[in-house]
Design a protein around this motif. Structure first.
Motif, mmCIF file in Angstrom:
data_model
loop_
_atom_site.group_PDB
_atom_site.id
_atom_site.type_symbol
_atom_site.label_atom_id
_atom_site.label_comp_id
_atom_site.label_asym_id
_atom_site.label_seq_id
_atom_site.Cartn_x
_atom_site.Cartn_y
_atom_site.Cartn_z
ATOM 1 N N GLY A 67 0.792 -1.222 0.000
ATOM 2 C CA GLY A 67 0.000 0.000 0.000
ATOM 3 C C GLY A 67 0.824 1.272 0.000
ATOM 4 O O GLY A 67 0.284 2.344 -0.232
ATOM 5 N N ASP A 68 2.137 1.174 0.261
ATOM 6 C CA ASP A 68 2.991 2.367 0.223
ATOM 7 C C ASP A 68 3.124 2.875 -1.205
ATOM 8 O O ASP A 68 3.021 2.114 -2.165
ATOM 9 C CB ASP A 68 4.396 2.061 0.756
ATOM 10 C CG ASP A 68 4.449 1.931 2.264
ATOM 11 O OD1 ASP A 68 3.431 2.213 2.926
ATOM 12 O OD2 ASP A 68 5.519 1.538 2.777
ATOM 13 N N SER A 69 3.384 4.162 -1.335
ATOM 14 C CA SER A 69 3.656 4.744 -2.648
ATOM 15 C C SER A 69 5.068 4.374 -3.058
ATOM 16 O O SER A 69 6.003 4.516 -2.271
ATOM 17 C CB SER A 69 3.534 6.264 -2.595
ATOM 18 O OG SER A 69 2.227 6.636 -2.251
ATOM 19 N N VAL A 70 5.203 3.879 -4.269
ATOM 20 C CA VAL A 70 6.529 3.577 -4.813
ATOM 21 C C VAL A 70 6.595 4.137 -6.229
ATOM 22 O O VAL A 70 5.573 4.273 -6.906
ATOM 23 C CB VAL A 70 6.830 2.057 -4.838
ATOM 24 C CG1 VAL A 70 6.940 1.491 -3.446
ATOM 25 C CG2 VAL A 70 5.786 1.305 -5.621
ATOM 26 N N THR A 71 7.798 4.455 -6.676
ATOM 27 C CA THR A 71 7.954 4.952 -8.036
ATOM 28 C C THR A 71 7.664 3.829 -9.017
ATOM 29 O O THR A 71 7.847 2.654 -8.710
ATOM 30 C CB THR A 71 9.386 5.474 -8.271
ATOM 31 O OG1 THR A 71 10.305 4.415 -8.055
ATOM 32 C CG2 THR A 71 9.701 6.638 -7.350
ATOM 33 N N MET A 72 7.239 4.197 -10.206
ATOM 34 C CA MET A 72 6.885 3.212 -11.215
ATOM 35 C C MET A 72 8.003 3.032 -12.251
ATOM 36 O O MET A 72 7.760 2.493 -13.315
ATOM 37 C CB MET A 72 5.587 3.619 -11.905
ATOM 38 C CG MET A 72 4.382 3.637 -10.964
ATOM 39 S SD MET A 72 4.071 2.054 -10.166
ATOM 40 C CE MET A 72 3.559 1.088 -11.553
ATOM 41 N N ASP A 73 9.203 3.522 -11.949
ATOM 42 C CA ASP A 73 10.304 3.334 -12.888
ATOM 43 C C ASP A 73 10.703 1.862 -12.917
ATOM 44 O O ASP A 73 10.668 1.180 -11.903
ATOM 45 C CB ASP A 73 11.503 4.209 -12.516
ATOM 46 C CG ASP A 73 12.067 3.891 -11.140
ATOM 47 O OD1 ASP A 73 11.271 3.636 -10.221
ATOM 48 O OD2 ASP A 73 13.301 3.904 -10.988
ATOM 49 N N LEU A 74 11.040 1.393 -14.088
ATOM 50 C CA LEU A 74 11.379 -0.021 -14.234
ATOM 51 C C LEU A 74 12.891 -0.182 -14.173
ATOM 52 O O LEU A 74 13.622 0.428 -14.933
ATOM 53 C CB LEU A 74 10.851 -0.571 -15.556
ATOM 54 C CG LEU A 74 11.201 -2.036 -15.836
ATOM 55 C CD1 LEU A 74 10.576 -2.940 -14.788
ATOM 56 C CD2 LEU A 74 10.741 -2.435 -17.216
ATOM 57 N N ASN A 75 13.353 -0.963 -13.250
ATOM 58 C CA ASN A 75 14.770 -1.293 -13.133
ATOM 59 C C ASN A 75 14.828 -2.811 -12.990
ATOM 60 O O ASN A 75 14.602 -3.344 -11.905
ATOM 61 C CB ASN A 75 15.381 -0.597 -11.920
ATOM 62 C CG ASN A 75 16.861 -0.866 -11.796
ATOM 63 O OD1 ASN A 75 17.403 -1.749 -12.438
ATOM 64 N ND2 ASN A 75 17.517 -0.092 -10.945
ATOM 65 N N PRO A 76 15.103 -3.510 -14.095
ATOM 66 C CA PRO A 76 15.032 -4.974 -14.077
ATOM 67 C C PRO A 76 15.941 -5.639 -13.049
ATOM 68 O O PRO A 76 15.685 -6.756 -12.636
ATOM 69 C CB PRO A 76 15.455 -5.383 -15.482
ATOM 70 C CG PRO A 76 15.405 -4.164 -16.302
ATOM 71 C CD PRO A 76 15.497 -2.997 -15.390
ATOM 72 N N LYS A 91 6.206 -10.581 -0.564
ATOM 73 C CA LYS A 91 6.545 -10.694 -1.986
ATOM 74 C C LYS A 91 7.985 -10.256 -2.234
ATOM 75 O O LYS A 91 8.437 -9.263 -1.663
ATOM 76 C CB LYS A 91 5.591 -9.801 -2.799
ATOM 77 C CG LYS A 91 5.772 -9.854 -4.288
ATOM 78 C CD LYS A 91 4.723 -8.957 -4.947
ATOM 79 C CE LYS A 91 4.906 -8.878 -6.429
ATOM 80 N NZ LYS A 91 3.964 -7.929 -7.044
ATOM 81 N N VAL A 92 8.658 -11.004 -3.097
ATOM 82 C CA VAL A 92 9.990 -10.620 -3.589
ATOM 83 C C VAL A 92 9.891 -10.595 -5.091
ATOM 84 O O VAL A 92 9.476 -11.580 -5.711
ATOM 85 C CB VAL A 92 11.082 -11.620 -3.127
ATOM 86 C CG1 VAL A 92 12.434 -11.186 -3.641
ATOM 87 C CG2 VAL A 92 11.100 -11.770 -1.630
ATOM 88 N N SER A 93 10.265 -9.473 -5.698
ATOM 89 C CA SER A 93 10.173 -9.348 -7.146
ATOM 90 C C SER A 93 11.296 -8.451 -7.664
ATOM 91 O O SER A 93 12.029 -7.845 -6.898
ATOM 92 C CB SER A 93 8.816 -8.765 -7.526
ATOM 93 O OG SER A 93 8.669 -7.460 -7.002
ATOM 94 N N CYS A 94 11.407 -8.380 -8.958
ATOM 95 C CA CYS A 94 12.369 -7.491 -9.607
ATOM 96 C C CYS A 94 11.599 -6.402 -10.341
ATOM 97 O O CYS A 94 10.490 -6.609 -10.799
ATOM 98 C CB CYS A 94 13.236 -8.256 -10.602
ATOM 99 S SG CYS A 94 14.345 -9.420 -9.797
ATOM 100 N N GLY A 95 12.208 -5.261 -10.445
ATOM 101 C CA GLY A 95 11.571 -4.187 -11.207
ATOM 102 C C GLY A 95 11.747 -2.838 -10.615
ATOM 103 O O GLY A 95 12.363 -2.558 -9.670
#
Length: 95
Positions: A67-76, A91-95
């Protein structure tokens, strides 16, 4: 008398240059090498509360709560660790 002759020569050369066909445009798309997504290495910690996780040096990491605000920039290559409000890793993810 030489100045008008020089100006005429330069002006003529400029006009001739303007008549040259435009070379076809070549677009080169350079994609940076994609770093390996290593989120799979940390899936074992999902479900644990405040797990002690060590990531390789130089790895970009982002920790945030659901629910926190995070930037939507993609960093693979960036690892994202998402926690719920109680501190459990969800959750653990990349991006």
């Amino acid at each position: 008398m030489r100045l008008p002759l020089i100006l005429a020569a330069v002006g003529g050369a400029t006009l001739l240059a303007a008549c040259q066909p435009i070379p076809p445009s070549t677009t080169v798309v350079v994609t940076p090498p994609a770093s390996e997504c290593i989120a799979y290495r940390f899936q074992q910690f999902v479900g644990q509360k405040s797990p002690a996780i060590t990531v390789p040096a130089g790895t970009e990491v982002r920790h945030y709560r659901t629910g926190d605000s995070v930037t939507m920039d993609l960093n693979p290559s960036r690892l994202n660790f998402e926690y719920d409000r109680t501190g459990k890793l969800v959750k653990v993810s990349c991006g």
